[in-house]
Design a protein around this motif. Structure first.
Motif: not given
Length: 69
Positions: A43-69
């Motif tokens: 809740a302190a950083e709701p734009d940040r999500i940490d995800a465990a993936i096969l190769g380690g850890l992935r951090v995203s801070t832009d889930v609500f701001y999709p990349a431009a096409p």
């Protein structure tokens, strides 16, 4: 599912996608397509999500701001 303040993050094992919801949880944004067995958010950083993936850890801070096409 992982709550972070007013946001909710979820992993759909059927589609292998991470989703994010805001705005009263009525709208979902489809995120990355990746095997993600664990999610962490705060809740302190709701734009940040940490995800465990096969190769380690992935951090995203832009889930609500999709990349431009």
């Amino acid at each position: 599912m992982q709550a972070a303040g007013s946001r909710l993050y979820a992993y759909d094992s059927r589609t292998a996608r991470v989703g994010a919801s805001s705005a009263g949880r009525k709208t979902w944004i489809r995120g990355t397509e990746e095997d993600t067995p664990a999610l962490a958010a705060s809740a302190a950083e709701p734009d940040r999500i940490d995800a465990a993936i096969l190769g380690g850890l992935r951090v995203s801070t832009d889930v609500f701001y999709p990349a431009a096409p």
